[in-house]
Enzyme design. Structure first.
Site, PDB file in Angstrom:
ATOM      1  N   HIS A  34     -18.522 -19.870   6.642  1.00 47.34           N
ATOM      2  CA  HIS A  34     -19.660 -19.841   7.042  1.00 47.34           C
ATOM      3  C   HIS A  34     -19.997 -21.507   7.495  1.00 47.34           C
ATOM      4  CE1 HIS A  34     -23.793 -18.711   8.091  1.00 47.34           C
ATOM      5  NE2 HIS A  34     -23.454 -19.908   7.690  1.00 47.34           N
ATOM      6  N   GLU A  35     -20.099 -22.325   6.595  1.00 50.22           N
ATOM      7  CA  GLU A  35     -19.802 -23.309   7.425  1.00 50.22           C
ATOM      8  C   GLU A  35     -19.257 -24.197   7.842  1.00 50.22           C
ATOM      9  OE1 GLU A  35     -23.101 -24.407   6.280  1.00 50.22           O
ATOM     10  OE2 GLU A  35     -23.286 -22.912   4.702  1.00 50.22           O
TER      11      GLU A  35
HETATM   12 ZN   LIG Z   1     -25.646 -20.884   8.032  1.00 52.63          ZN
END
Ligand SMILES: [Zn+2]
Ligand SMILES: *[C@@H]1O[C@H](CO)[C@@H](O)[C@H](O)[C@H]1NC(C)=O
Ligand SMILES: *[C@@H]1O[C@H](CO)[C@@H](O)[C@H](O)[C@H]1NC(C)=O
Length: 686
Positions: A477-478
């Protein structure tokens, strides 16, 4: 004026962060900026109800010079304004050249004046976005007036500057900032002071701030840097003059600057009105995440055991391997061409000094990173294993996405670009168990050529704290923030997913990629996926699981009008859910493969959807709406698979209210916006 280190340190210590924040490590500023009514995106799908067969191209030129096709088109059909070409690159797999232009007025950039033009391999302009200043007010709908008034109320509330001039720049410095048309009336120092007040941060001795100007031999543009600014670690704040378009269609002179905050995780890119000191727009290159994500496959401590993976690097994406930056730059720690992974429990800014585990050399001369984990103990006791996992996943994501077109010309993160285009010097700095927070993670994305920074936190929700570094989904996600930010609006523009629907999709792509990499053979149309179960101790942190069931997950386009969906993470859930529906529709027709590197990406549902979503990122305009991003994906499909899956994609979006007649007013406003959802399909799909 010169100051010793200890003096400047006391300046920093005197800096007070008053902003209310649940955790003190971040100044809570909702990024914002003018919502431009005239921003538009033209892709054939947005105008054709008869389907892709009637697509037209907007312009045709010589296939041998796609950038010229784009600029000829712009000059002949869109604008007589000056501009600069910020980025141009061609995606190899579909032959589309993406050209990103920034408007110039009086020689100054218009920070929200962007055109992106997509040229296919035959020299046709197939889609374009345009937010150039047109020099006239846009006519207003009554509903728009209402929304505008609302937005102003919200923006002004608690933010109105009590602006008083602390110091005037000296006359010489002021001259450097004179635009031909409009004269700045406040100094750059005043502008930064004004911004600090906006953040509720006090600069105790503003008179210590100075201006350093560097002139170069063969450029007209002086480089102006504010020095001794206590907001940043090195005291520097680069400053430019620029224009910004306002919601009313006016053009205002601004100081444009970047502030990598020393004491918080924020990295701001801001514009302050050069006459009034009003903060006009704030973008935070750090994207926050209030989630933890499922790991891919068996890489979650609760899902399975760790495995010894041998030589996992991909030869095309990382030809030097993961532990080298050049022929004679070999590392034996978690450093390589794609990422510097280290521990930052002490919350330092000197990432070079972050401790890194040392690999052991095997008899054959291979490096072995093999460290123990005892889950009964605090994460600090297994930080080397955590860093190893973080290093592995950053490299893995780099390599996989390379095959989908996030490569050097597209602005990927590499220390050394190996002569393959784009800007070097920007491997990701990945901090394991970062001391600046808990129960979260974030990623800062400056423009191509400057390092991205990932901060991973320990989670202390469970009795024994857990480490987000062990959840690949969080890492994915990051990293996805880096991918979506670099690909939208071109590598040089990091301000295209800052807030509103655009910012929401920035979160959504991260959840979607994380969810995709968890797919396996046994999953089907009815499989459901939650975010953040390991690190948060078994409970997902999103409102609903990702699911094709409208009972399990009732989110549709219109739901974003609600106040609960004003934030980017909530909007991101809606976008990720829509993409998940698209994937599931494709999966009804195409199989899954666990070979993400397959040459035959269009033969499998998961590789096809990943390719289409990445292509969409490149095609869409700066600050896209959901509708525009949808259109970009639909065009990507047409380019790659010639419409074979056109209706599968439409059905996915339409099921969640983003059908043919969906409309939105205020997509990127800092408040909700107003949506008209549609479940309609193009007639060819009914
Ligand atoms: Zn985020
Ligand atoms: C770095 O590693 C490569 C490949 O193993 C090797 O060819 C090269 O000689 C090494 N360089 C140094 C300085 O050790
Ligand atoms: C697929 O993932 C699920 C968890 O979502 C797991 O229960 C299942 O065993 C996995 N199947 C395969 C073939 O790996």
């Amino acid at each position: 004026m010169k100051f010793s280190k200890s003096q400047s340190y006391s300046l920093l210590a005197a800096m007070v962060v008053v902003a209310s924040a649940t955790s003190a490590h971040r100044v809570r500023v909702q990024p914002f900026g003018p919502e431009l009514a005239h921003q538009e995106y033209h892709a054939p799908t947005s105008i054709s109800t008869a389907g892709f067969a009637t697509d037209k191209s907007f312009f045709t030129g010589s296939a041998s010079n796609p950038q010229k096709v784009a600029t000829d088109f712009v000059e002949q059909h869109l604008t007589s304004s000056q501009y600069i070409v910020k980025n141009t690159y061609t995606s190899k797999h579909n032959g589309v050249t993406h050209v990103y232009l920034r408007q110039l007025i009086d020689g100054l950039e218009v920070v929200n004046g962007d055109i992106n033009v997509n040229v296919d391999k035959n020299g046709n302009v197939i889609s374009y976005g345009d937010s150039f200043y047109k020099g006239q007010r846009t006519e207003s709908l009554s509903i728009k007036d209402w929304i505008q008034k609302e937005s102003e109320n919200i923006l002004e509330k608690g933010r109105q500057l009590n602006f008083g001039r602390r110091r005037r720049g000296n006359a010489h410095d002021q001259e450097l900032f004179l635009a031909p048309e409009a004269k700045a009336t406040i100094s750059p120092q005043d502008a930064v002071l004004s911004f600090a007040r906006f953040l509720n941060v006090e600069i105790v001795r503003p008179e210590d701030m100075d201006i350093t100007t560097t002139y170069s031999l063969n450029s007209d543009k002086a480089e102006v840097v504010l020095t001794n600014c206590p907001l940043t670690a090195n005291g520097k704040v680069p400053i430019n003059q620029a224009y910004i378009q306002t919601e009313n269609g006016a053009l205002e002179l601004v100081y444009d600057f970047q502030v990598e905050m020393k004491d918080t995780d924020n990295w701001f890119h801001a514009q302050v009105n050069a006459k009034t000191g009003k903060v006009m727009q704030v973008i935070d290159w750090v994207a926050d995440a209030t989630f933890n994500v499922y790991p891919m496959g068996v890489n979650d401590p609760e899902d399975g055991d760790r495995k010894m993976v041998v030589n996992p690097e991909d030869k095309l994406a990382s030809p030097l391997g993961w532990n080298r930056q050049a022929q004679n730059k070999n590392f034996t720690t978690t450093i390589g061409n794609n990422v510097y992974a280290g521990e930052n429990r002490r919350n330092g800014n000197d990432w070079q000094n972050n401790p890194k585990p040392e690999g052991k050399l095997s008899k054959d001369g291979d490096l072995i990173f093999d460290f123990k984990i005892d889950f009964e103990k605090d994460p600090s006791t297994y930080v080397d294993a955590a860093i190893t996992n973080l290093f592995y996943w950053n490299n893995q994501i780099h390599d996989v996405f390379y095959h989908y077109g996030f490569d050097e010309p597209a602005g990927n993160f590499q220390e050394n670009n190996l002569g393959r285009g784009g800007l070097s010097g920007d491997a990701v700095i990945a901090n394991a168990q970062d001391g600046s927070g808990y129960n979260n993670a974030n990623f800062a994305t400056p423009p191509d050529g400057q390092r991205g920074q990932m901060r991973m936190y320990v989670w202390d929700i469970t009795e024994i704290p857990r480490d987000g570094d062990l959840e690949s989904g969080i890492i994915i996600h990051e990293y996805a923030h880096g991918i979506s930010t670099r690909l939208t609006g071109g590598p040089a523009n990091s301000g295209c997913l800052a807030w509103g629907e655009a910012g929401g999709m920035g979160e959504g792509w991260g959840d979607f990629f994380a969810t995709m990499f968890r797919q396996n053979e046994t999953h089907n149309y009815h499989s459901e996926f939650e975010m953040a179960t390991y690190a948060a101790g078994g409970r997902g942190i999103r409102r609903f699981p990702y699911s094709t069931s409208l009972q399990t997950n009732p989110e549709t386009f219109k739901i974003m009008d609600g106040q609960a969906y004003w934030g980017v993470h909530a909007k991101g859930e809606v976008w990720a859910e829509m993409l998940f529906e698209v994937y599931q529709n494709l999966h009804l027709r195409l199989p899954f493969t666990d070979d993400w590197y397959t040459r035959d990406k269009t033969d499998y549902a998961n590789t096809l959807v990943l390719q289409l979503v990445v292509d969409g990122l490149k095609l869409q305009p700066c600050m896209p709406s959901f509708i525009q991003a949808r259109d970009a994906i639909i065009q990507a499909e047409k380019l790659l698979t010639n419409g074979r899956y056109h209706c599968d994609i439409w059905k996915g979006f339409a099921k969640r209210g983003l059908g043919l007649k969906a409309r939105v007013i205020g997509a990127n406003a800092p408040f909700g916006g107003l949506r008209f959802e549609s479940f309609a399909l193009p007639s060819t799909c009914e």
